[in-house]
Motif scaffolding. Sequence first.
Motif, PDB file in Angstrom:
ATOM      1  N   UNK A  35       0.852  -1.192   0.000  1.00  0.00           N
ATOM      2  CA  UNK A  35       0.000   0.000   0.000  1.00  0.00           C
ATOM      3  C   UNK A  35       0.887   1.241   0.000  1.00  0.00           C
ATOM      4  N   UNK A  36       0.409   2.287  -0.647  1.00  0.00           N
ATOM      5  CA  UNK A  36       1.099   3.574  -0.563  1.00  0.00           C
ATOM      6  C   UNK A  36       0.914   4.125   0.850  1.00  0.00           C
ATOM      7  N   UNK A  37       1.926   4.821   1.391  1.00  0.00           N
ATOM      8  CA  UNK A  37       1.742   5.450   2.707  1.00  0.00           C
ATOM      9  C   UNK A  37       0.616   6.477   2.648  1.00  0.00           C
ATOM     10  N   UNK A  38      -0.112   6.610   3.760  1.00  0.00           N
ATOM     11  CA  UNK A  38      -1.176   7.615   3.834  1.00  0.00           C
ATOM     12  C   UNK A  38      -0.603   9.013   3.970  1.00  0.00           C
ATOM     13  N   UNK A  39       0.615   9.092   4.535  1.00  0.00           N
ATOM     14  CA  UNK A  39       1.237  10.396   4.729  1.00  0.00           C
ATOM     15  C   UNK A  39       2.733  10.272   4.480  1.00  0.00           C
ATOM     16  N   UNK A  40       3.289  11.290   3.859  1.00  0.00           N
ATOM     17  CA  UNK A  40       4.725  11.353   3.558  1.00  0.00           C
ATOM     18  C   UNK A  40       5.174  12.773   3.872  1.00  0.00           C
ATOM     19  N   UNK A  41       6.124  12.930   4.792  1.00  0.00           N
ATOM     20  CA  UNK A  41       6.622  14.256   5.143  1.00  0.00           C
ATOM     21  C   UNK A  41       8.141  14.261   5.085  1.00  0.00           C
ATOM     22  N   UNK A  42       8.696  15.391   4.689  1.00  0.00           N
ATOM     23  CA  UNK A  42      10.143  15.534   4.605  1.00  0.00           C
ATOM     24  C   UNK A  42      10.761  15.526   6.001  1.00  0.00           C
ATOM     25  N   UNK A  43      11.908  14.872   6.103  1.00  0.00           N
ATOM     26  CA  UNK A  43      12.646  14.858   7.353  1.00  0.00           C
ATOM     27  C   UNK A  43      13.169  16.262   7.633  1.00  0.00           C
ATOM     28  N   UNK A  44      13.220  16.630   8.894  1.00  0.00           N
ATOM     29  CA  UNK A  44      13.734  17.941   9.280  1.00  0.00           C
ATOM     30  C   UNK A  44      15.258  17.998   9.162  1.00  0.00           C
ATOM     31  N   UNK A  45      15.900  16.835   9.082  1.00  0.00           N
ATOM     32  CA  UNK A  45      17.351  16.778   8.971  1.00  0.00           C
ATOM     33  C   UNK A  45      17.713  16.743   7.492  1.00  0.00           C
ATOM     34  N   UNK A  46      18.494  17.694   7.037  1.00  0.00           N
ATOM     35  CA  UNK A  46      18.834  17.691   5.618  1.00  0.00           C
ATOM     36  C   UNK A  46      20.065  16.821   5.360  1.00  0.00           C
ATOM     37  N   UNK A  47      20.188  16.351   4.147  1.00  0.00           N
ATOM     38  CA  UNK A  47      21.248  15.423   3.773  1.00  0.00           C
ATOM     39  C   UNK A  47      22.641  16.025   3.965  1.00  0.00           C
ATOM     40  N   UNK A  48      22.804  17.308   3.717  1.00  0.00           N
ATOM     41  CA  UNK A  48      24.116  17.936   3.900  1.00  0.00           C
ATOM     42  C   UNK A  48      24.556  17.874   5.358  1.00  0.00           C
ATOM     43  N   UNK A  49      23.621  18.049   6.280  1.00  0.00           N
ATOM     44  CA  UNK A  49      23.949  17.965   7.705  1.00  0.00           C
ATOM     45  C   UNK A  49      24.352  16.538   8.079  1.00  0.00           C
ATOM     46  N   UNK A  50      23.686  15.559   7.501  1.00  0.00           N
ATOM     47  CA  UNK A  50      24.021  14.159   7.774  1.00  0.00           C
ATOM     48  C   UNK A  50      25.430  13.859   7.273  1.00  0.00           C
ATOM     49  N   UNK A  51      25.746  14.275   6.054  1.00  0.00           N
ATOM     50  CA  UNK A  51      27.075  14.028   5.480  1.00  0.00           C
ATOM     51  C   UNK A  51      28.149  14.750   6.296  1.00  0.00           C
ATOM     52  N   UNK A  52      27.888  15.990   6.685  1.00  0.00           N
ATOM     53  CA  UNK A  52      28.853  16.744   7.493  1.00  0.00           C
ATOM     54  C   UNK A  52      29.132  16.008   8.800  1.00  0.00           C
ATOM     55  N   UNK A  53      28.089  15.501   9.453  1.00  0.00           N
ATOM     56  CA  UNK A  53      28.246  14.770  10.705  1.00  0.00           C
ATOM     57  C   UNK A  53      29.068  13.494  10.502  1.00  0.00           C
ATOM     58  N   UNK A  54      28.797  12.762   9.423  1.00  0.00           N
ATOM     59  CA  UNK A  54      29.542  11.538   9.141  1.00  0.00           C
ATOM     60  C   UNK A  54      31.008  11.834   8.858  1.00  0.00           C
ATOM     61  N   UNK A  55      31.282  12.923   8.125  1.00  0.00           N
ATOM     62  CA  UNK A  55      32.665  13.299   7.847  1.00  0.00           C
ATOM     63  C   UNK A  55      33.401  13.693   9.127  1.00  0.00           C
ATOM     64  N   UNK A  56      32.742  14.406  10.026  1.00  0.00           N
ATOM     65  CA  UNK A  56      33.366  14.773  11.296  1.00  0.00           C
ATOM     66  C   UNK A  56      33.730  13.522  12.088  1.00  0.00           C
TER      67      UNK A  56
END
Length: 117
Positions: free
Chosen positions: A82-103
């Motif tokens: 089934x398709x999800x009833x609701x889909x919302x963007x995460x508040x964490x952006x991908x650039x912040x995730x990559x920056x954290x992983x690099x640190x």
Amino acid sequence: MDKKLGLKIKVNGNPVTKAGLDTDDYVLIGNVTLTERYNGSKDFTLNVSGMDGEQNDHLYWYGTELKAGDAITFEVIEDPFDEPKMRTKSAIDQEAIIKNKLEKYYHLKERLKDHIR
């Protein structure tokens, strides 16, 4: 490509959702939460949700309150889903995730430099 797995969930024998995604980066959560507090309030719930890692979306398929005697069935299934009833963007952006992983990477690289060849 491997078949993706999802969850078929029934409440008291009635199908309520076939949750899953046809993507390579996802999280699927089916949980029953039973909470009783000192003040006498209670929450008994079933929720089916997840995360689409490729789109960076939080997903919601189903939720309901539960009562004594309810029977919840989880079955691991292959698509179709089934398709999800609701889909919302995460508040964490991908650039912040990559920056954290690099640190973390540079910190560990420095800390373990004597063990790296």
